[in-house]
Every structure is written in C-alpha cells, then in structure tokens.
Design a protein around this motif. Structure first.
Motif, PDB file in Angstrom:
ATOM      1  N   LEU A  34      48.063  47.389  45.214  1.00  0.00           N
ATOM      2  CA  LEU A  34      47.530  46.475  44.205  1.00  0.00           C
ATOM      3  C   LEU A  34      46.133  46.895  43.760  1.00  0.00           C
ATOM      4  CD1 LEU A  34      48.618  43.019  45.670  1.00  0.00           C
ATOM      5  CD2 LEU A  34      49.634  44.273  43.770  1.00  0.00           C
ATOM      6  N   PRO A  35      45.890  46.928  42.439  1.00  0.00           N
ATOM      7  CA  PRO A  35      44.559  47.253  41.904  1.00  0.00           C
ATOM      8  C   PRO A  35      43.675  46.005  41.938  1.00  0.00           C
ATOM      9  CG  PRO A  35      46.082  46.906  40.096  1.00  0.00           C
ATOM     10  CD  PRO A  35      46.877  46.739  41.365  1.00  0.00           C
ATOM     11  N   VAL A  36      42.977  45.816  43.034  1.00  0.00           N
ATOM     12  CA  VAL A  36      42.293  44.548  43.278  1.00  0.00           C
ATOM     13  C   VAL A  36      41.292  44.197  42.181  1.00  0.00           C
ATOM     14  CG1 VAL A  36      40.881  43.241  44.905  1.00  0.00           C
ATOM     15  CG2 VAL A  36      42.614  44.821  45.759  1.00  0.00           C
ATOM     16  N   ALA A  37      40.452  45.158  41.782  1.00  0.00           N
ATOM     17  CA  ALA A  37      39.437  44.863  40.772  1.00  0.00           C
ATOM     18  C   ALA A  37      40.075  44.412  39.459  1.00  0.00           C
ATOM     19  CB  ALA A  37      38.550  46.088  40.535  1.00  0.00           C
ATOM     20  N   SER A  38      41.168  45.038  39.072  1.00  0.00           N
ATOM     21  CA  SER A  38      41.855  44.650  37.835  1.00  0.00           C
ATOM     22  C   SER A  38      42.477  43.263  37.961  1.00  0.00           C
ATOM     23  CB  SER A  38      42.935  45.674  37.480  1.00  0.00           C
ATOM     24  OG  SER A  38      42.366  46.926  37.165  1.00  0.00           O
ATOM     25  N   ILE A  39      43.035  42.982  39.122  1.00  0.00           N
ATOM     26  CA  ILE A  39      43.608  41.658  39.366  1.00  0.00           C
ATOM     27  C   ILE A  39      42.526  40.594  39.316  1.00  0.00           C
ATOM     28  CG2 ILE A  39      44.674  40.217  41.153  1.00  0.00           C
ATOM     29  CD1 ILE A  39      46.320  42.718  41.931  1.00  0.00           C
ATOM     30  N   VAL A  40      41.386  40.880  39.932  1.00  0.00           N
ATOM     31  CA  VAL A  40      40.244  39.965  39.856  1.00  0.00           C
ATOM     32  C   VAL A  40      39.852  39.743  38.398  1.00  0.00           C
ATOM     33  CG1 VAL A  40      37.770  39.753  40.340  1.00  0.00           C
ATOM     34  CG2 VAL A  40      39.355  40.433  42.157  1.00  0.00           C
ATOM     35  N   GLY A  41      39.874  40.829  37.617  1.00  0.00           N
ATOM     36  CA  GLY A  41      39.527  40.720  36.203  1.00  0.00           C
ATOM     37  C   GLY A  41      40.492  39.846  35.434  1.00  0.00           C
ATOM     38  N   LEU A  42      41.799  39.972  35.712  1.00  0.00           N
ATOM     39  CA  LEU A  42      42.780  39.130  35.019  1.00  0.00           C
ATOM     40  C   LEU A  42      42.555  37.659  35.366  1.00  0.00           C
ATOM     41  CD1 LEU A  42      46.572  39.795  34.590  1.00  0.00           C
ATOM     42  CD2 LEU A  42      45.738  37.534  35.215  1.00  0.00           C
ATOM     43  N   GLY A  43      42.378  37.381  36.646  1.00  0.00           N
ATOM     44  CA  GLY A  43      42.164  35.999  37.045  1.00  0.00           C
ATOM     45  C   GLY A  43      40.916  35.404  36.419  1.00  0.00           C
ATOM     46  N   GLU A  44      39.833  36.184  36.414  1.00  0.00           N
ATOM     47  CA  GLU A  44      38.581  35.702  35.840  1.00  0.00           C
ATOM     48  C   GLU A  44      38.721  35.483  34.340  1.00  0.00           C
ATOM     49  OE1 GLU A  44      34.630  34.404  36.422  1.00  0.00           O
ATOM     50  OE2 GLU A  44      36.231  34.916  37.822  1.00  0.00           O
ATOM     51  N   ALA A  45      39.451  36.375  33.659  1.00  0.00           N
ATOM     52  CA  ALA A  45      39.646  36.243  32.214  1.00  0.00           C
ATOM     53  C   ALA A  45      40.389  34.952  31.877  1.00  0.00           C
ATOM     54  CB  ALA A  45      40.398  37.453  31.668  1.00  0.00           C
ATOM     55  N   LEU A  46      41.400  34.610  32.667  1.00  0.00           N
ATOM     56  CA  LEU A  46      42.118  33.362  32.417  1.00  0.00           C
ATOM     57  C   LEU A  46      41.272  32.148  32.756  1.00  0.00           C
ATOM     58  CD1 LEU A  46      45.863  33.823  33.437  1.00  0.00           C
ATOM     59  CD2 LEU A  46      44.879  33.586  31.164  1.00  0.00           C
ATOM     60  N   ALA A  47      40.423  32.285  33.771  1.00  0.00           N
ATOM     61  CA  ALA A  47      39.533  31.168  34.113  1.00  0.00           C
ATOM     62  C   ALA A  47      38.543  30.889  32.988  1.00  0.00           C
ATOM     63  CB  ALA A  47      38.784  31.474  35.411  1.00  0.00           C
ATOM     64  N   LEU A  48      38.295  31.892  32.144  1.00  0.00           N
ATOM     65  CA  LEU A  48      37.372  31.767  31.011  1.00  0.00           C
ATOM     66  C   LEU A  48      38.120  31.561  29.698  1.00  0.00           C
ATOM     67  CD1 LEU A  48      34.985  34.708  31.992  1.00  0.00           C
ATOM     68  CD2 LEU A  48      34.485  32.263  32.194  1.00  0.00           C
ATOM     69  N   ALA A  49      39.325  31.045  29.775  1.00  0.00           N
ATOM     70  CA  ALA A  49      40.159  30.866  28.579  1.00  0.00           C
ATOM     71  C   ALA A  49      39.425  30.091  27.497  1.00  0.00           C
ATOM     72  CB  ALA A  49      41.449  30.132  28.954  1.00  0.00           C
ATOM     73  N   ASP A  50      39.754  30.396  26.254  1.00  0.00           N
ATOM     74  CA  ASP A  50      39.131  29.717  25.112  1.00  0.00           C
ATOM     75  C   ASP A  50      39.331  28.211  25.218  1.00  0.00           C
ATOM     76  OD1 ASP A  50      38.371  32.143  24.068  1.00  0.00           O
ATOM     77  OD2 ASP A  50      40.019  32.252  22.626  1.00  0.00           O
ATOM     78  N   ASP A  51      38.254  27.462  25.011  1.00  0.00           N
ATOM     79  CA  ASP A  51      38.355  26.004  25.012  1.00  0.00           C
ATOM     80  C   ASP A  51      38.568  25.496  23.587  1.00  0.00           C
ATOM     81  OD1 ASP A  51      35.866  26.264  23.805  1.00  0.00           O
ATOM     82  OD2 ASP A  51      34.750  25.579  25.569  1.00  0.00           O
ATOM     83  N   GLU A  52      38.636  24.190  23.436  1.00  0.00           N
ATOM     84  CA  GLU A  52      38.920  23.613  22.121  1.00  0.00           C
ATOM     85  C   GLU A  52      37.846  23.950  21.100  1.00  0.00           C
ATOM     86  OE1 GLU A  52      39.990  19.267  20.104  1.00  0.00           O
ATOM     87  OE2 GLU A  52      39.687  19.441  22.267  1.00  0.00           O
ATOM     88  N   VAL A  53      36.589  24.001  21.540  1.00  0.00           N
ATOM     89  CA  VAL A  53      35.495  24.334  20.622  1.00  0.00           C
ATOM     90  C   VAL A  53      35.667  25.743  20.077  1.00  0.00           C
ATOM     91  CG1 VAL A  53      33.011  24.714  20.428  1.00  0.00           C
ATOM     92  CG2 VAL A  53      33.881  22.738  21.699  1.00  0.00           C
ATOM     93  N   GLU A  54      35.998  26.681  20.963  1.00  0.00           N
ATOM     94  CA  GLU A  54      36.172  28.062  20.515  1.00  0.00           C
ATOM     95  C   GLU A  54      37.407  28.201  19.633  1.00  0.00           C
ATOM     96  OE1 GLU A  54      35.948  32.105  19.782  1.00  0.00           O
ATOM     97  OE2 GLU A  54      34.431  30.630  20.336  1.00  0.00           O
TER      98      GLU A  54
END
Length: 403
Positions: free
Chosen positions: A242-262
C-alpha cells in the motif's frame, strides 16, 4: 500562466493535502509498509485505517469496506469484473448488466469485457438533458440483472444523475448498485448508505488529491473476486504494498471536500461563464442546467470542430473526456442526441477551487474572439444568421439553444 479550465480531467494538489503527504513520507512519519508487524508498520497501518474512516465519513459508508486501488479506472473494473467473476464462481444465474449510455469509458469497457464471460450488456438511453429517466431503468430491470452502474456526475457534461430515484428500483430488482463517483466525490454530497449503493468508485486526483490512488468502497456483504494476484494484502482482494502517503492524501482530500459556500461560489462562476458565452448566439448547452458546479459543456453552432480545436489549442480546456482520445464525436453527446457536427464543436470548461472571476474574464474574451473569427468565414453561420433554425441546420427535431 494561462488559466486552468480542465478540473474535470484532473485537479491540482491542494497544499493542505501536499503537507499531509509530506509528513507521511518522511523518516519520522508513516512511510513504513503497513503489512509489516513492527512498530513502524503498525503506525503506517493506523494511518491507512484513519484514511479509510475519512472516506467512509465523507460518503456515509459506515458499514462498508475500503479497498485501495490505483484510481477509478481500476475501481470500476474491480466493481464490475470482480462481481461478475464472483457470480460465476458461486453459480449464480443473473447474467445481465445495465449501464447508462453516457458512462465513462472505464465503466463501459469493463462491462463489455464481462460479455466475454457470458454476461449480456445493455446500455440504457438517456434523455436529451443527459439524465437517465427512472422509467427507462425500471423497464429494463428484471430478476436476471446482476448489476446496474450509474455515474454520480458525468465527466463530460457535469450532469448529475437522479440516484435517489434510481436506487429503490435497483434494490427492488435485487441487483447490485455501482456508482462511479469519480467526478462527484469531494464536490457534491453523496450518501452511500441512504442510497443503498453496494459499490462506489473514487479517484483522488479528481478532488485535489494525488494521482495514482483511488478506492472501491463496497458493502461488507458484496462478494468480489480479485483482478490481481500475488499477495495477501487487503484480504487478498487487491494485492500489492500500500502507498501510505498517497492513501493519506486521498483521505485528507476527502476530509477537505467542498462545502456549500464553495459550491455556490463555483456555481456563480459557472453560470457567469455560461451566460456570457450564450451572448455570442448559437450556443447549445450540453447537459441539464442544474448540473455539477464545476462543469460547463457547450457547443458553438456554425463552427467546424477541427478549426475550433486548432484555435483553442493554447487554452487549458477540453474537447470531451481526457480519457477518450479523439475517436470521433463524443459517445456522451451522441447519447444525448446531439448531431456529430455539433458535438464535434463542443468544448468542456471545468473550473474548481482555485478558479477566479479574472479567469472567467480571460476565457470569455479569448473564446469569443476565436469563435467570431471562425464564424466570419463560415457559410453555415451565415445561414443561421439569416434565420435558419439550428435544428434544421443540423438535421435534428429539436435542439436546446441558449441564444
């Protein structure tokens, strides 16, 4: 630098995601092999599980498993071919696959590959606005359907499929429901549990994460056969370190998902772009006007497709899917009953988190200038200017003209 208008093809890495990946990659971080049974390996495994929780939380998939892949293409293949292969091994009788005709090539090709295994594929027609009508799906469903695959957001047009209306029909028929959420995840809310989705495909680079990492989120009750062999990682379903850094990146990207304002900010920019391009006249919007905030697909009547691509070659826009190549007119636009000549003169503008009003000004001025130059020498445009209807010019019954 020329403004970027191809966010549907790929997004830049969000600086916050990049920072999280950097921390995961360093000697003091979680760089170790998460399958290793030592402190560093266990630390890496914990980081992978945290990313899995971030994925589940984003799409409300509490009782689901997360299988890491190289991206949505692999996830789609694992969902479809993994399921049909498991069906065969278990002696199940269902042998039909249903997909919307506008699906991404990765879904269509995987479903077509299943035909060699004895399954039949039916591509369901969509309405002129690109949506799959519930009545169309309902008419095609029976107790022989093994799986239905419908994309959340279309990658070429931004059309948002009516998943909440389709899901109950699929459940009632006893088929599995696969959602290709590559283009919608991180941009629009998606509730896998409420929809009863069995499989959901994700790709990090579509929502400001790294390239080369994706996930298939699947319900624990779904049986899948592996496509790859050689290791026992991920319960043997998808072997490989498993590519841990990339997996961490995917999880973090989803945690920062666009909100209603964006999302509202992007809708405002998209609508401004649409309205200003419509002022040119003879502009056809391809897709429902209430589609995803980040995609606008328009065709310019009276313009030859090759000439338009040549004029716009220095701009960061797209002429269909970045994955499809240029093998004739878009299958998505054809499925929406757009004539080839008009579909070939379509441009996809996709914006995102870093698009500004100044970028909209730039792209409108350039496109308006180039379209005007091409129309000045176009006999077809002269016919349109003289009052001939677009539907007559392009030989179709109706055409949703903006201006």
């Amino acid at each position: 630098m020329t403004p970027y208008f191809d966010y549907a093809a790929t997004t830049p890495l969000d600086p916050r995601v990049e920072a999280a990946m950097g921390r995961a990659s360093s000697l003091g971080g979680v760089f170790a092999n998460p399958s290793s049974d030592h402190p560093a390996g266990r630390l890496a495994a914990t980081a992978v599980e945290r990313a899995s929780e971030q994925v589940r939380r984003c799409i409300n998939a509490v009782d689901y498993r997360v299988t890491w892949t190289s991206g949505a293409t692999e996830s789609n293949n694992l969902a479809i071919l993994g399921h049909v292969t498991a069906q065969l091994r278990r002696g199940r009788e269902r042998r039909r696959l249903l997909v919307a005709a506008t699906e991404h090539a990765a879904v269509l090709a995987a479903a077509q590959a299943a035909e060699a295994l004895g399954f039949s594929l039916e591509q369901l027609p969509v309405e002129a606005d690109g949506r799959l009508a519930p009545a169309t799906l309902d008419a095609a469903l029976d107790d022989d359907v093994a799986l239905v695959s419908v994309g959340h957001v279309n990658n070429e047009t931004g059309v948002v499929q009516p998943l909440a209306s389709l899901a109950p029909l699929i459940q009632a028929a006893g088929a599995l429901f696969h959602i290709d959420a590559a283009q919608g995840a991180g941009r629009l809310p998606l509730d896998a549990s409420t929809l009863g989705a069995d499989l959901v495909s994700l790709s990090a680079h579509k929502f400001y994460g790294p390239k080369g990492i994706g996930a298939l989120v699947h319900h624990a009750n779904v049986r899948l056969a592996p496509l790859l062999h050689g290791g026992g990682q991920q319960q043997g379903l998808r072997p490989g370190t498993l590519p841990v850094a990339s997996i961490v990146g995917l999880g973090e990207a989803l945690a920062l998902a666009d909100d209603e304002v964006e999302r509202e900010r992007q809708v405002s920019l998209r609508d401004a772009l649409r309205d200003r391009l419509a002022a040119l006249g003879g502009v056809v919007v391809n897709g429902a006007v209430d589609g995803s905030p980040h995609v606008l697909n328009v065709a310019f009547a009276g313009v030859h497709g090759d000439a338009l691509r040549s004029r716009l070659a220095d701009l960061n826009v797209s002429f269909g899917s970045a994955c499809s190549g240029r093998a004739g007119a878009s299958h998505v636009l054809r499925a929406m009953a757009r004539p080839d000549a008009l579909a070939d003169a379509a441009v996809r503008f996709s914006l995102g988190r870093f698009t500004t009003p100044a970028d909209i000004d730039f792209i409108v001025e350039r496109v308006a200038s180039d379209v005007a130059a091409l129309r000045a020498i176009s006999p077809v445009w002269r016919e349109i200017r003289a009052g001939r209807k677009l539907s007559d010019v392009y030989g179709v019954a109706t055409l949703p003209e903006l201006a």
